[in-house]
Design a protein around this motif. Structure first.
Motif, mmCIF file in Angstrom:
data_model
loop_
_atom_site.group_PDB
_atom_site.id
_atom_site.type_symbol
_atom_site.label_atom_id
_atom_site.label_comp_id
_atom_site.label_asym_id
_atom_site.label_seq_id
_atom_site.Cartn_x
_atom_site.Cartn_y
_atom_site.Cartn_z
ATOM 1 N N GLY A 70 0.694 -1.096 -0.095
ATOM 2 C CA GLY A 70 0.047 -0.126 -0.154
ATOM 3 C C GLY A 70 0.702 1.265 -0.084
ATOM 4 O O GLY A 70 0.327 2.289 0.448
ATOM 5 N N PHE A 71 2.068 1.195 -0.580
ATOM 6 C CA PHE A 71 2.907 2.367 -0.436
ATOM 7 C C PHE A 71 2.848 3.020 -1.811
ATOM 8 O O PHE A 71 2.371 2.405 -2.774
ATOM 9 N N ALA A 72 3.333 4.171 -2.008
ATOM 10 C CA ALA A 72 3.428 4.972 -3.159
ATOM 11 C C ALA A 72 4.573 4.263 -4.145
ATOM 12 O O ALA A 72 5.392 3.612 -3.609
ATOM 13 N N THR B 263 10.540 14.551 -0.034
ATOM 14 C CA THR B 263 9.362 14.379 -0.797
ATOM 15 C C THR B 263 9.349 13.138 -1.536
ATOM 16 O O THR B 263 10.496 12.594 -1.784
ATOM 17 N N VAL B 264 8.063 12.829 -1.950
ATOM 18 C CA VAL B 264 8.066 11.394 -2.784
ATOM 19 C C VAL B 264 9.184 11.731 -3.852
ATOM 20 O O VAL B 264 9.600 10.567 -4.431
ATOM 21 N N VAL B 265 8.961 12.676 -4.695
ATOM 22 C CA VAL B 265 9.794 12.818 -5.989
ATOM 23 C C VAL B 265 11.229 12.477 -5.566
ATOM 24 O O VAL B 265 12.064 12.354 -6.245
ATOM 25 N N GLU B 266 11.712 13.429 -4.589
ATOM 26 C CA GLU B 266 13.343 13.143 -3.993
ATOM 27 C C GLU B 266 13.559 12.002 -3.740
ATOM 28 O O GLU B 266 14.708 11.207 -4.034
ATOM 29 N N ALA B 267 12.480 11.155 -3.159
ATOM 30 C CA ALA B 267 12.585 9.668 -2.633
ATOM 31 C C ALA B 267 12.864 8.918 -3.829
ATOM 32 O O ALA B 267 13.593 7.801 -3.890
ATOM 33 N N PHE C 155 10.985 13.659 -16.390
ATOM 34 C CA PHE C 155 11.049 12.325 -15.797
ATOM 35 C C PHE C 155 10.647 12.256 -14.457
ATOM 36 O O PHE C 155 10.707 11.430 -13.406
ATOM 37 N N HIS C 156 10.183 13.433 -14.095
ATOM 38 C CA HIS C 156 9.543 13.663 -12.458
ATOM 39 C C HIS C 156 10.778 13.278 -11.519
ATOM 40 O O HIS C 156 10.337 12.689 -10.294
ATOM 41 N N SER C 157 11.757 13.858 -11.763
ATOM 42 C CA SER C 157 12.972 13.650 -10.708
ATOM 43 C C SER C 157 13.042 15.226 -9.694
ATOM 44 O O SER C 157 12.638 16.233 -10.136
ATOM 45 N N ALA C 158 14.094 15.035 -9.121
ATOM 46 C CA ALA C 158 14.154 16.228 -8.283
ATOM 47 C C ALA C 158 15.679 16.319 -7.809
ATOM 48 O O ALA C 158 16.329 15.280 -7.580
ATOM 49 N N PRO C 159 16.469 17.519 -7.515
ATOM 50 C CA PRO C 159 17.497 17.355 -6.825
ATOM 51 C C PRO C 159 17.826 16.762 -5.714
ATOM 52 O O PRO C 159 16.824 16.740 -4.725
#
Length: 924
Positions: free
Chosen positions: A734-736, A813-817, A878-882
């Motif tokens: 049930g995780f993202a 954040t989820v994006v960073e993770a 690509f929905h990435s983050a630094p």
């Protein structure tokens, strides 16, 4: 022209007319040898029998061939995933997925379009003109207009236009090597032969597409079109299916299993998500992510590029690959069926023994290079003491129409190879052949005829210009013409024919072709106009014997030994007689030497193949090493029999008769220099130097290619497994999702190109030819390799999922993770790449920089990953983050840990395998 059912011919004639007298053949065909067919009858028969052409076989058009490139289970999944992703509005994902599918289809289409031209080449071979008698008039017509009953005239340089029963000949010789594999030209006659006579021995027949080398002849057409011998071969080629290579078979099997697994897991993932209350759209995307992650998209491109690199390497070693999968097939070859002439041998007749004055002399050197020596009892010959030997060699020069020429660094002959061999032996014997030919004035010549079985010349030479008759021919015939012989000291003494016959039989038993030499007696006056009468008077002086053969290539001997050391069986298939094939096989090392006159169960003739029961043939063929006097159908049967025994068969050939077997073999190898276009188009590989040693080199390269493909597969599949496990665990718990479909595509495609493809440049490992061929039944991935894939997949799951959750706990954040999880995948793949450079040996044993491409690939991948992490436009795509610098430490730590864990596993397994092998050796 199409023959209707109502107009089917009543008149039929088999090409097997060799056992009938000429008058019966003419009577049955209702024709006249001196007049031929009337024009109206010829036109009628053309309507009834159809044109003398080979039928075209329908094949798929270009559009259908392109569509069929999508006919693959994994392609179905990728195409469906692309469609679903597009419907959900994820156009980047959909475009990338479909782009991969399209590129693979284009590559496959190009390969297939270049492959299937063998039948067209066969059809082109029979398009020629023929000289015929029609109503008593001599005329030229297209060979396609020939009909049964036509009387055809042949002369030197003609290509035989149909299958003919010869009615009259004059010194007619035909090169049938392209059809029968016989290395020597065949002298023809019109006399009837026994019914059981094999095709290669039917001297009263002329077959379509063979070449007239000398003389004239006349024959009646007995077969046209598909009823000819070449027509039957055309049918065999058309009926022979394309053989899947071991690699394509294993990848197809692997793909089917993977397809079922992927669909099953995607369905389970979707069901679990719905059960947990997730939306259907989100679960569709999760299922697509799982499918995209589990499919190794880079595998088709990696296979193609790795094979292409193998093609480039093989080209440098004189082997041109026509079909990419053939590169890998060579590496799994268990049996090589090799043609004899020109592949295992020099294709240059060479005198190896001379018997003169009651003494046997050995001749060194091979081919047409006139460098060599004569020895007797191991000692160099003193020419002042060997007048009989000199006289024998001189007769071979005088009774000769060939010329020895030097072209740049190579020597060649113009004329008959047998006569050329005698010029070379004379040069080795110290005779100035060019000077002799310049000084001699030829007054008359009696050309070789099958009726006479000898050739004679009348020449004037020297200051006194005395006429001397020189004769050469079949041993028994020449001895019958002789009353005297030349003794060792050069005296003319009474002939001892039995001694010469015994020596000739001994030499023939060694596979040598033996010719006898004679001359007119000293002081004997010979009239130029009565040459045949003078030769047949029985008063000649016997000078000796020259025995020759097409010798084995020295490099082929070494190559055969290397193949045998590598566990590859080498079998010789030849159109020559069994005795000749056996002698060459003994010299090459294919079979042990046995006393002359003894039978060998390692030699099998075409007649033996024909009489062997179908169910017993595979074992008999597997046991035998030399196959002599075989027909095209039998060559095909040999390949099929070996494949029945589970062998991966490589087959070499150069003639029309080889085409069906070349196509049936797992890899067909054609000769580039002397091979016919039919053979080349039916093959998977072409040798530019026609040398068996190049086959052995290609096998070595093929083994290296398969090793590198295996390394890529073992490297890439853990990533696909890890990505699939991450998706499944996330849905189940049930995780993202720790990684998104578009991020999976980024990982798979960039790492495949920048990292995985670098394994295609990996040098061949040492000892690659010391190990036996792979078991054809062995799966693509062994248990040990599957374990390694599971191990690394588990490390990827633990490392990426663990850091994904840890980063979220740290407040990221989820994006960073997700960016961290993606980087874990890439970094682990980098470190794992070094472990995959060899599946058994360590990096220290290989050398860190022995493959610089890997180093450059890692550098490029690092740059791409920094771009993925820190470039703003990549964030939107690509929905990435630094991420901060400190986050890289645990990522690198997981990569280093994975390298040492896999290295330890490799070391333990190597030690365990080594101990087991030592125990087996000690026990035996």
């Amino acid at each position: 022209m199409r023959v209707s059912e109502e107009k089917k011919p009543k008149l039929t004639m088999s090409q097997d007319t060799h056992h009938l007298p000429v008058h019966e053949v003419l009577l049955f065909l209702e024709t006249d040898a001196s007049q031929g067919l009337p024009q109206n009858e010829a036109a009628s028969r053309l309507e009834r029998f159809g044109p003398n052409t080979l039928p075209r076989i329908r094949r798929h058009g270009s559009f259908m061939r392109f569509i069929l490139q999508f006919h693959h289970p994994l392609i179905y999944i990728l195409t469906a995933s692309s469609g679903i992703t597009a419907l959900l509005g994820e156009w980047v994902d959909a475009g990338v997925i479909f782009g991969v599918v399209l590129v693979n289809a284009i590559v496959g289409f190009i390969q297939e379009s270049r492959a299937e031209n063998a039948l067209d080449a066969l059809i082109a071979m029979v398009k020629t003109e023929a000289t015929v008698l029609r109503g008593g008039e001599k005329c030229k017509i297209p060979s396609s207009d020939l009909v049964p009953g036509d009387v055809v005239l042949l002369e030197a340089g003609d290509k035989v236009p149909a299958d003919l029963r010869l009615t009259s000949v004059r010194e007619l010789q035909i090169d049938e090597s392209a059809l029968t594999g016989e290395s020597l030209v065949v002298s023809k006659s019109e006399h009837r032969l026994p019914t059981e006579t094999l095709m290669a021995d039917r001297q009263n027949m002329a077959y379509s597409s063979t070449l007239v080398t000398s003389g004239q002849g006349k024959g009646v057409v007995v077969s046209t079109g598909s009823a000819t011998e070449i027509g039957r071969i055309h049918q065999l080629v058309g009926e022979t299916p394309d053989i899947e290579t071991p690699l394509t078979k294993k990848i197809a099997h692997f793909s089917k299993i993977l397809t079922v697994v992927i669909l099953g897991l995607a369905g389970v993932t979707f069901a679990i998500g719905i059960w947990r209350g997730q939306s259907a759209v989100e679960m569709f995307m999760a299922a697509v992510a799982l499918a995209v992650g589990a499919i190794p998209e880079g595998l088709p491109a990696a296979v193609t590029i790795t094979l292409a690199i193998g093609v480039s390497r093989m080209a440098k070693r004189h082997a041109i690959i026509r079909k990419l999968p053939a590169v890998e097939t060579l590496g799994s070859t268990t049996v090589i069926c090799s043609d004899k002439t020109g592949t295992l041998t020099e294709n240059q007749m060479t005198v190896q023994r001379v018997w003169a004055g009651g003494q046997l002399f050995r001749v060194s050197g091979t081919g047409y290079n006139p460098m060599g020596e004569f020895t007797k009892d191991g000692q160099l010959v003193n020419w002042d003491h060997e007048p009989a030997l000199s006289a024998c060699l001189l007769a071979g020069v005088l009774c000769n129409d060939a010329q020895l020429v030097k072209q740049k660094e190579n020597w060649d002959i113009v004329g008959d190879p047998t006569e050329g061999a005698m010029l070379v032996s004379a040069c080795k014997g110290g005779l100035d052949v060019k000077q002799i030919q310049h000084e001699v004035t030829r007054e008359n010549v009696l050309p070789f005829e099958s009726e006479n079985q000898f050739m004679a010349t009348l020449d004037r030479r020297g200051a006194d210009q005395q006429a001397v008759m020189s004769v050469k021919g079949a041993v028994e015939k020449i001895l019958n013409l002789c009353q005297y012989e030349l003794s060792a000291d050069g005296r003319e003494v009474p002939l001892e024919a039995s001694r010469a016959l015994q020596q000739a039989e001994t030499l023939a038993g060694q596979g040598l072709r033996v010719l006898a030499m004679a001359r007119s007696t000293e002081g004997k006056h010979v009239e130029g106009h009565s040459l045949k009468q003078a030769a047949s008077a029985g008063e000649l002086v016997f000078l000796g014997l020259q025995a020759m053969m097409d010798p084995p290539r020295p490099e082929a001997i070494a190559a055969v030994g290397n193949c045998q050391k590598a566990g590859i069986a080498v079998k010789m298939i030849t159109g020559d007689h069994a005795m000749t094939g056996r002698a060459i096989a003994e010299q090459i090392g294919l079979i042990p030497e046995t006393p002359v006159g003894t039978e060998s169960n390692l030699v099998m003739t075409g007649s033996a193949i024909a009489t062997t029961p179908h169910n017993a043939l595979p074992r008999a063929v597997d046991r035998s090493v030399v196959f002599a006097r075989v027909s095209p159908e039998q060559k095909l049967r040999l390949v099929e029999a070996l494949q029945t025994e589970g062998h991966i068969v490589a087959m070499t050939g150069d003639g029309v008769n080889d085409a069906p077997a070349l196509k049936q073999a797992d890899i067909g190898i054609a000769m580039g220099r002397v091979g016919t276009e039919v053979a080349k188009e039916s093959s998977d590989m072409v040798l530019t130097d026609d040398n068996f040693a190049s086959i052995e080199a290609a096998v070595e390269e093929g083994r290296g290619v398969f090793d590198n493909l295996t390394k890529f597969i073992v490297w890439t599949l853990p990533t696909n497994m890890g990505e699939g496990l991450v998706i499944m665990v996330a849905i189940g718990a049930g995780f993202a999702l720790p990684i998104l479909p578009v991020q999976i595509l980024w990982i798979n495609m960039t790492t495949a190109v920048a990292l995985g493809l670098m394994l295609a440049f990996e040098p061949k490992e040492t000892g690659i030819m010391d190990r036996p061929p792979r078991d054809p039944g062995q799966p693509l991935l062994t248990g040990a390799l599957l374990w390694r894939i599971v191990l690394v997949g588990a490390l990827l799951l633990a490392g990426s999922f663990g850091l994904f959750l840890w980063e979220q706990e740290r407040g990221s954040t989820v994006v960073e993770a997700r960016t961290v999880a993606v980087n874990v995948f890439v970094v682990v793949e980098m470190f794992y790449l070094f472990n995959c450079r060899s599946l058994e040996r360590s990096l220290l044993q290989l050398g860190l920089f022995s493959n610089p491409w890997v180093t450059w690939g890692v550098i490029v991948m690092i740059a791409l990953q920094l771009l993925f992490t820190y470039a703003p436009f990549m964030h939107s795509l690509f929905h990435s983050a630094p991420i901060d610098g400190g986050t890289w430490l645990p990522i690198l730590g997981i990569g280093v840990a994975s390298y040492f864990i896999v290295g330890l596993d490799k070391w333990v397994r190597h030690r365990f395998t080594t101990k087991n092998n030592e125990a087996v050796v000690a026990g035996s």
